[in-house]
Design a protein around this motif. Structure first.
Motif, short mmCIF file in Angstrom:
data_model
loop_
_atom_site.label_atom_id
_atom_site.label_comp_id
_atom_site.label_asym_id
_atom_site.label_seq_id
_atom_site.Cartn_x
_atom_site.Cartn_y
_atom_site.Cartn_z
N GLY A 291 17.58 50.69 -46.26
CA GLY A 291 16.56 50.53 -46.56
C GLY A 291 15.71 51.55 -47.43
N TRP A 292 15.30 52.56 -47.68
CA TRP A 292 14.39 53.26 -48.74
C TRP A 292 16.27 53.70 -49.71
N VAL A 293 17.25 53.92 -49.20
CA VAL A 293 17.98 54.18 -50.58
C VAL A 293 17.69 52.97 -51.40
N LEU A 294 17.79 51.99 -50.93
CA LEU A 294 17.91 50.52 -51.45
C LEU A 294 16.85 50.17 -51.95
N ASP A 295 15.55 50.18 -52.33
CA ASP A 295 15.04 49.81 -52.37
C ASP A 295 13.95 50.17 -52.76
N GLN A 296 13.78 52.32 -52.92
CA GLN A 296 13.24 53.03 -53.64
C GLN A 296 14.29 53.37 -54.38
N LEU A 297 15.38 53.93 -53.69
CA LEU A 297 16.46 55.31 -54.73
C LEU A 297 17.08 54.23 -55.63
N LEU A 298 17.58 53.22 -55.37
CA LEU A 298 18.81 52.46 -56.37
C LEU A 298 17.95 52.32 -57.64
N PRO A 299 16.42 51.34 -57.86
CA PRO A 299 15.48 50.91 -59.00
C PRO A 299 15.76 51.91 -59.68
N HIS A 300 15.31 52.87 -59.06
CA HIS A 300 13.42 53.91 -59.27
C HIS A 300 15.14 54.91 -60.86
N PRO B 101 6.16 62.25 -50.23
CA PRO B 101 5.51 61.23 -50.60
C PRO B 101 4.69 60.40 -49.80
N LYS B 102 3.75 60.32 -48.94
CA LYS B 102 3.19 59.21 -48.67
C LYS B 102 2.20 58.51 -49.04
N GLU B 103 0.85 59.60 -50.00
CA GLU B 103 0.76 58.46 -50.74
C GLU B 103 1.14 57.85 -52.33
N LYS B 104 0.40 56.90 -52.16
CA LYS B 104 1.38 55.84 -53.74
C LYS B 104 0.66 57.09 -54.62
N ALA B 105 -0.04 57.64 -54.86
CA ALA B 105 -0.47 57.62 -56.42
C ALA B 105 0.75 59.55 -56.76
N GLU B 106 1.18 60.07 -55.39
CA GLU B 106 2.02 61.36 -55.80
C GLU B 106 3.55 60.40 -55.62
N GLN B 107 3.50 59.27 -55.37
CA GLN B 107 5.60 59.03 -55.59
C GLN B 107 5.76 58.89 -57.77
N VAL C 287 4.95 61.49 -59.69
CA VAL C 287 5.36 62.47 -59.64
C VAL C 287 7.00 62.95 -59.17
N PHE C 288 6.85 62.15 -57.38
CA PHE C 288 8.79 62.14 -57.15
C PHE C 288 8.98 61.71 -58.05
N TRP C 289 8.73 60.47 -58.14
CA TRP C 289 10.59 59.84 -59.17
C TRP C 289 10.28 60.69 -60.33
N ARG C 290 9.49 60.94 -60.93
CA ARG C 290 10.06 61.99 -61.75
C ARG C 290 10.65 63.48 -61.78
N ARG C 291 10.06 63.82 -60.90
CA ARG C 291 10.87 65.37 -61.07
C ARG C 291 12.50 64.58 -60.62
N LEU C 292 12.74 63.58 -59.36
CA LEU C 292 14.34 64.30 -59.41
C LEU C 292 14.53 63.76 -60.02
N ASN C 293 14.19 62.73 -60.66
CA ASN C 293 14.71 62.20 -62.36
C ASN C 293 15.36 63.04 -63.48
N LYS C 294 14.38 63.37 -63.76
CA LYS C 294 14.60 64.82 -64.21
C LYS C 294 15.41 65.96 -63.78
N SER C 295 15.95 66.03 -62.80
CA SER C 295 16.75 66.92 -62.08
C SER C 295 17.90 66.12 -62.20
N LEU C 296 18.09 65.17 -61.93
CA LEU C 296 19.65 64.34 -61.87
C LEU C 296 19.74 63.85 -63.43
N LEU C 297 19.38 64.02 -64.04
CA LEU C 297 19.55 63.14 -66.04
C LEU C 297 19.74 65.15 -66.35
N ALA C 298 19.48 66.89 -65.68
CA ALA C 298 19.81 67.56 -66.27
C ALA C 298 20.70 68.32 -65.44
N HIS C 299 21.49 67.85 -64.85
CA HIS C 299 22.52 67.50 -64.08
C HIS C 299 24.20 66.43 -64.81
#
Length: 724
Positions: free
Chosen positions: A585-594, A693-699, A701-713
């Motif tokens: 559920g997390w992969v389909l609802d959170q990871l794929l859209p971002h 992160p569980k806090e929505k406000a920190e998410q 930053v999470f997506w920004r760091r993850l996307n930055k790493s994926l785009l760098a690769h």
């Protein structure tokens, strides 16, 4: 990189810097011309004259013909004006036809117009300047006036003009005679000029002749930022031998040639937001001996090689790039560098001297990088710095993090703040006012928050009184940012709460061995069978994991290793995602859209992309080999899945075999050390990972760091593909 003039604000209103006894402000008036006449009649000219005039945002269609107006002492404005702003008016056309009537009427005034000017006449926007001599005019502000072209000699009767502001207009063309008569000009601002052609396509600034600046023999600062430029225009800039400051940020210039600044004396350069502008590592060869400040924010820079051998460089800002390390030879060559800002890059923990190789370095900012551990070498590297900032890094707690904090806390009491000024002041004249490099840094220093004491026991006070070296302050300190992760407990804690280095037990190796053997004899000899049973029960997870590892190793030995993955391999996917069914559920609802939608990264999922007819093992191996990056979505449920554990083993096996470092770990929840298999524990120690992160406000930053790493690769592999 340049400042707006101090005597007028962004709206065109005169500031307090303009003396009250020498200014008239009729900005924002519908009939500014009439207002000017009225104020001139009441002006006290006994010991003063009108030196400052603002007619900003007064709905003027051309420069008004008001400079023959006189004050009660019969002094015309053309003789007294020193500072003039007409910002925010409507000089939209190069020329236009304006109707002239015998009688011009409005609610406040009626005047007669001679019959001979009836009908239509052609006027250019600068018509009010024609035929008027401005002997004392020093600064002219024409920002945001809709000017499209600079015709021949609009400023020719201003021989002493020093500063001209033409920013935020629609200028798309200038020619050789546009700056006739202003040979004393020192500062020229042509930033933020936008113009669209008849097809609504944004067109850049066009120089009708490469000699457009040939008459500006004293020009020292030129601001062309946010104005689309053509590479040919740079040839005109080369003719400015006296130029000291150049701003060309976000001008869409790329891959500058090594000789583009040869012959100039530029000290201050801003090339921010021009991707690949320094693709050629010799791009700054022509100004190596003079360049003092460089802003290179967000230019897709992967190393600092282009700045090698710049002995005069004192400020270097390279935020929002892809810099992973600072080479030794580059650091050694920057002998006068005082400020280094490498925020939002990919710097990691280093274990060899780096910053100490730059002897004059005082200010170091490494916020929001990938530093996950404070090493002893880093702590020694910081000793001679005056200000550091490392907030925004995901740091794992160790005693060095505590010592770094306590040194900064001690220095709050014994070392006052110290501003940073240029080392090379030779010829440091008025043009430096328009460069904000040192001003920006000193503003950060003046606004920094002091580190507050958090000592709650005598051990902390003892650490404060230690002789640990270091002269630095934390310029970005905040209670919420200087925290680290306690890996054992899985929670964040302040740097100061970490156990000190002196608290670690110092036992000799012989003592440890002797103590261990005595305990083994005591347990094994009396009860040989019972300890084995207890061992088997306590480590039942490890034993089960051992057999799983053996089985996976057997399966891996059957995999064909003849296909070698190298830099020339073409991949079908950007990332292979390994996850368990419970995290679907997390992969389909959170990871794929971002990732797929927002970051445009192609994702390989087993339930969607595995080929029908192949075995699960063949599909896993095939998809991993056809993906640039492997992304493990880790949770406690993940570790209970045998296929997930096999994918984790295979990922490690493939990365070691091919010497790739394309593995990203995402932790959806805390995984205690006792539950981690050795493979996972090794991967977490050797790879930077991100925690959901569980806090929505920190998410965000999470997506920004993850996307930055994926785009760098993805970008790194794309570069390899293009080379192949």
């Amino acid at each position: 990189m340049t400042d707006v003039q101090s005597w007028v604000d962004e709206r065109g209103k005169l500031t307090e810097r303009a003396p009250r006894a020498h200014k008239i402000d009729v900005s924002y008036q519908f009939n500014a011309k009439l207002g000017l006449q009225q104020q001139l009649e009441a002006f006290s000219c006994a010991n003063s004259s009108v030196q400052y005039l603002s007619m900003a945002r007064s709905r003027l269609l051309v420069v008004p013909k008001i400079f023959s107006f006189t004050d009660p002492c019969d002094q015309p404005l053309s003789d007294t004006l020193v500072y003039l702003t007409l910002a925010g008016n409507f000089f939209y056309s190069r020329n236009f036809e304006r109707p002239k009537f015998k009688e011009q009427m409005n609610a406040t005034n009626a005047m007669l117009v001679p019959a001979e000017v009836d009908g239509f006449v052609n006027e250019v926007w600068s018509s009010g300047f024609r035929g008027v001599n401005f002997q004392n005019l020093r600064e002219l502000d024409l920002r945001l006036c809709g000017i499209r072209e600079l015709e021949d000699s609009p400023f020719k009767n201003m021989p002493n003009l020093e500063k001209l502001y033409l920013g935020e207009n629609n200028i798309y063309q200038i020619n050789e005679n546009s700056f006739n008569g202003v040979s004393n000009l020192i500062h020229l601002d042509m930033s933020r000029n936008y113009e669209y052609n008849i097809k609504e396509v944004y067109q850049g600034l066009y120089f009708g002749d490469l000699k457009v600046f040939s008459k500006l023999t004293r020009l020292q600062t030129l601001d062309l930022s946010y104005t689309k430029m053509q590479r040919e225009n740079l040839l005109a800039i080369k003719n400015l031998k006296s130029l000291l400051s150049l701003s060309i940020c976000q001008t869409e210039l790329k891959n500058l040639e090594p000789s583009w600044l040869t012959g100039t004396s530029i000290r201050y350069l801003d090339v921010s937001r021009n991707h690949n502008v320094f693709k050629d590592k010799k791009a700054l060869r022509g100004v190596r001996s003079t360049l003092q400040v460089v802003y290179a924010d967000d230019i897709a820079l992967s190393s600092l090689d282009v700045f090698e051998n710049l002995p005069s460089l004192e400020i270097l800002l390279v935020s929002n790039n892809e810099i992973a390390a600072i080479k030794k030879k580059v650091a050694k060559s920057l002998t006068n560098l005082q400020v280094l800002i490498v925020d939002m890059n990919r710097l990691t923990t280093w274990f060899r001297p780096t910053m100490t190789l730059m002897p004059k370095l005082k200010f170091l900012s490494m916020r929001n990088n990938n530093i996950n551990l404070i090493s002893e070498e880093m702590e020694k590297d910081f000793e001679n710095l005056r200000y550091i900032g490392i907030s925004g890094n995901f740091v794992v707690c160790n005693c060095n993090a505590r010592e770094l904090f306590l040194i900064a806390l001690r220095n709050e009491k014994i070392l006052p703040d110290e501003f940073i000024f240029p080392i090379n002041n030779t010829g440091y004249i008025e043009s430096a006012v328009y460069h904000t490099g040192f001003k920006d840094i000193n503003y950060l220093i003046s606004k920094r928050k002091n580190v507050e004491s958090v000592c709650v026991n005598s051990e902390c006070e003892k650490d404060l009184n230690s002789k640990s070296s270091g002269k630095f302050h934390l310029f970005d300190y905040d209670d919420s940012t200087y925290k680290c992760l306690l890996a054992v407990e899985g929670r964040n804690t302040p740097f100061a709460a970490v156990p000190s280095c002196g608290a670690r037990t110092q036992l000799g190796i012989d003592d440890v061995i002797s103590d261990t053997l005595n305990k083994l004899y005591f347990l094994v000899i009396p009860l040989f069978i019972l300890p084995l049973l207890i061992f088997g029960y306590v480590f039942r997870r490890n034993i089960r994991y051992f057999f799983i590892t053996m089985r996976n190793s057997t399966m891996l030995s059957l995999i064909n290793n003849e296909d070698i993955i190298d830099e020339n391999t073409i991949f079908n996917y950007d990332v292979f995602v390994s996850y368990c069914h419970e995290d679907r559920g997390w992969v389909l609802d959170q990871l794929l859209p971002h990732v797929e939608v927002d970051a445009n990264v192609s994702v390989c999922l087993h339930e969607r992309d595995f080929m029908v007819g192949l075995s699960i093992l063949e599909n896993i191996v095939s998809c991993m080999d056809r993906s640039k990056t492997i992304l493990l979505i880790l949770s406690q449920k993940f570790l209970l899945s045998q296929w997930c554990q096999f994918e984790m083993h295979l990922a490690q096996h493939r990365l070691l075999e091919t010497r790739r470092e394309d593995l990203i770990l995402v932790l959806l929840e805390d995984i205690p050390r006792r539950m981690r298999p050795n493979t996972l524990h090794y991967l977490m120690l050797t790879n930077t990972y991100v925690v959901w992160p569980k806090e929505k406000a920190e998410q965000i930053v999470f997506w920004r760091r993850l996307n930055k790493s994926l785009l760098a690769h993805k970008l790194r592999q794309a570069n390899n593909d293009s080379i192949a």
